[in-house]
Write a protein that holds these residues in place. Structure first.
Motif, PDB file in Angstrom:
ATOM      1  N   CYS A 147      37.131  40.060  73.089  1.00  0.00           N
ATOM      2  CA  CYS A 147      38.089  39.107  72.522  1.00  0.00           C
ATOM      3  C   CYS A 147      39.259  39.778  71.813  1.00  0.00           C
ATOM      4  N   ASP A 148      39.079  41.043  71.421  1.00  0.00           N
ATOM      5  CA  ASP A 148      40.099  41.794  70.685  1.00  0.00           C
ATOM      6  C   ASP A 148      40.408  41.198  69.305  1.00  0.00           C
ATOM      7  N   GLN A 149      39.602  40.244  68.866  1.00  0.00           N
ATOM      8  CA  GLN A 149      39.850  39.572  67.589  1.00  0.00           C
ATOM      9  C   GLN A 149      38.741  39.834  66.567  1.00  0.00           C
ATOM     10  N   CYS A 150      37.520  39.950  67.056  1.00  0.00           N
ATOM     11  CA  CYS A 150      36.399  40.044  66.123  1.00  0.00           C
ATOM     12  C   CYS A 150      36.397  41.393  65.410  1.00  0.00           C
ATOM     13  N   CYS A 168      35.735  44.354  67.759  1.00  0.00           N
ATOM     14  CA  CYS A 168      36.876  44.684  68.608  1.00  0.00           C
ATOM     15  C   CYS A 168      37.962  45.376  67.789  1.00  0.00           C
ATOM     16  N   CYS A 193      31.358  43.220  71.442  1.00  0.00           N
ATOM     17  CA  CYS A 193      32.234  42.110  71.071  1.00  0.00           C
ATOM     18  C   CYS A 193      31.390  40.886  70.709  1.00  0.00           C
ATOM     19  N   GLU A 194      31.830  40.189  69.669  1.00  0.00           N
ATOM     20  CA  GLU A 194      31.041  39.047  69.189  1.00  0.00           C
ATOM     21  C   GLU A 194      31.298  37.782  69.997  1.00  0.00           C
ATOM     22  N   SER A 195      32.418  37.724  70.705  1.00  0.00           N
ATOM     23  CA  SER A 195      32.598  36.556  71.569  1.00  0.00           C
ATOM     24  C   SER A 195      33.145  36.974  72.941  1.00  0.00           C
TER      25      SER A 195
HETATM   26 ZN   LIG Z   1      35.494  40.861  70.140  1.00  0.00          ZN
END
Ligand SMILES: [Zn+2]
Length: 543
Positions: free
Chosen positions: A72-75, A78, A64-66
């Motif tokens: 984060c489930d957003q990047c 993810c 994960c990037e953040s």
């Molecule tokens: Zn992520």
């Protein structure tokens, strides 16, 4: 397959949703935060305890990037993971692909940099199923892994993993999940599914799952396909061939009324009706334990299986020393279950033995003696039993196995506990560990255990279950040492050294399976809990 639906739907999507492995999750999260990620992990433990789920979450999180405690489930990483097509997270089930070819295929890909994420993560499930050749191929990679590669090996059977692989992995032992946690999670799921339920039914299912969340949900699925409208206790009992608690209590009382032939007949009838005999033995043991707990504490809320009236009834008719012997007999027969094909015969023998214990231990022979026996003996015995059951006294064989697997480097590393010991003398909250350990010495360390040597009373003290758990937790928290602590005295140390010398060299360094403590909740204490820790239950009583 239908029964997997619930399990898939409710597989944990976040670390916070993982049931019953808080310590492991916390350690892994910290490793990511501090950028201290190992190249190879071994997740060992019984089936359905979350090894693969945690492996997947970990794979997602490290890419994960953040990352901030959770992925984060957003990047981009993810998202790719959530879509099920992250190119750098590779799963292999060794149970179905145990050939050397599959491993070779994987290994050929290892040198190439990850496509999307920071790491290439290989999750190998049921790794003990790999063939010897496949293991050796894997080993070569584990010896010099490229910086971007992480292996997560999961297994229900760590003894079957070759030691050279084991020694290259950071090991995490997943423990069985407590019935309480399984019940809690199962009730949550039923609520989300809008299925009404009887709490007793969930409790029974959770018990049947024997520590596996996945098993609990597949059992639940079976019940719901039988009756989708509601989860009822009688359905659970019917589907899984269980006897109801009142029936079991009745059976138990009958044993002690010397109605052996009736008991055996009843048992055989139950068996013919498809009753689960092992379950019955476990249930009887729980009944005995409940009665003993009630005799000691007199609190209904501590009872699992029976209610206060049933407990009182049992205690009125059966002396405590008889109950203690029952517990022993039942425990023995349950432990034999795996070896014996004809468990029913052993259970029958066990029940007959129980009926006879009662007869020989019965204090009814003379009226005068009766009072004495009832008043004095049970009190003594239960005190003795209490001390015994609260002391973890490891077997010599087990200690020797640890010693044979021990090495100097680990011992030197663990010595940190002793190096810092003096500091704790002045810290009120930690002083007890100073007192517990001062004057003892570190004798041996392997990957999962430490053996400490002191005098007999020091050893007993450290081996006392409650203190031992605290000490385990303490060294865990203070030094990140995740090892069981066993204490011995000088005599035992000498004995072990002798045995060690006699053992052939090729017997050394064999992996030992060490069952560690499992904590339901690893979290900061609330002020109330702290008070409770300090003053015990007295506060509760006052409320
Ligand atoms: Zn992520």
């Amino acid at each position: 397959m239908a029964y997997q639906v619930l399990y898939r739907t409710y597989r944990p999507a976040k670390f916070a949703e993982v049931v019953g492995q808080d310590y492991i999750v916390k350690t892994l999260v910290n490793a990511i935060r501090n950028n201290k990620i190992a190249h190879a992990y071994l997740f060992a433990g019984p089936r359905g305890t979350g090894k693969t789920s945690v492996a997947k979450l970990f794979a997602k999180a490290i890419n994960c990037e953040s990352f901030d405690g959770e992925a984060c489930d957003q990047c981009e990483n993810c998202k790719a993971y959530l879509d099920g097509n992250h190119p750098d997270i590779i799963e292999l089930d060794a149970a179905s692909n145990n050939g050397v070819d599959d491993v070779r295929e994987i290994i050929e890909q290892v040198p190439y940099a990850p496509l999307l994420g920071k790491y290439k993560v290989y999750i190998i499930d049921e790794v003990h199923m790999l063939t010897a050749q496949a293991f050796n191929a894997l080993l070569k990679t584990l010896e010099e892994p490229p910086a971007h590669v992480i292996f997560i090996l999961a297994t229900t059977d760590p003894q079957k993993v070759i030691p050279t692989v084991l020694s290259r992995c950071q090991r995490y032992n997943f423990s069985k999940i407590s019935t309480y946690e399984i019940k809690k999670r199962t009730m949550e799921i039923l609520k989300r599914e809008n299925v009404p339920f009887e709490e007793k039914a969930v409790e029974e299912l959770s018990r049947l799952a024997e520590g596996g969340m996945r098993d609990a949900l597949s059992l639940l699925e079976q019940c719901l396909s039988y009756n989708p409208e509601e989860l009822k206790l009688e359905d659970v009992e019917h589907i899984f061939g269980l006897t109801s608690t009142p029936e079991e209590v009745d059976l138990f009382n009958k044993i002690h009324q010397n109605e052996v032939s009736e008991v055996v007949t009843k048992l055989r009838n139950m068996y013919v009706q498809g009753m689960d005999t092992k379950r019955l033995a476990v249930d009887l043991l729980e009944i005995v334990k409940d009665a003993l707990i009630y005799s000691d504490q007199g609190k209904e809320n501590l009872l699992n299986r029976i209610n206060a009236i049933e407990a009182q009834e049992i205690l009125r008719n059966i002396p405590i020393d008889t109950l203690l012997q029952d517990a022993e007999n039942l425990e023995e027969v349950i432990s034999r279950e795996k070896q014996n094909q004809n468990f029913l015969v052993y259970l029958e023998l066990c029940l007959i033995r129980m009926a006879n214990t009662r007869r020989s231990a019965s204090p009814k022979k003379t009226v005068e003696k009766k009072e004495e026996t009832v008043k004095e003996e049970p009190v003594k015995t239960i005190e003795e039993e209490k001390v015994e059951s609260f002391v973890v006294e490891p077997e010599t064989e087990f200690l020797l196995a640890i010693l044979l697997d021990a090495n100097r480097d680990l011992k030197v590393a663990d010595q940190i506990i002793y190096n810092k010991l003096d500091l704790y003398a002045y810290e009120p909250e930690k002083r007890k560990f100073y007192q517990m350990l001062i004057g003892t010495e570190l004798f041996a360390s392997n990957k999962d255990a430490i053996i400490i040597c002191g005098n007999r009373s020091q050893a007993n003290n450290i081996n006392t279950k409650a203190l031992n758990e605290e000490l385990y937790r303490f060294i865990n928290k203070e030094f990140g040492i995740d090892k069981m602590v066993y204490a011995i005295d000088q005599d035992k140390k000498n004995e072990l050294i002798e045995l060690y010398k006699k053992t052939p060299v090729e017997e050394r360094n064999k992996p030992v399976y060490v069952e560690k403590y499992h904590f339901d909740e690893v979290k900061e204490e609330t002020p109330e809990e702290k008070l409770k820790d300090l003053f015990g239950d007295t506060l509760k009583v006052e409320e």
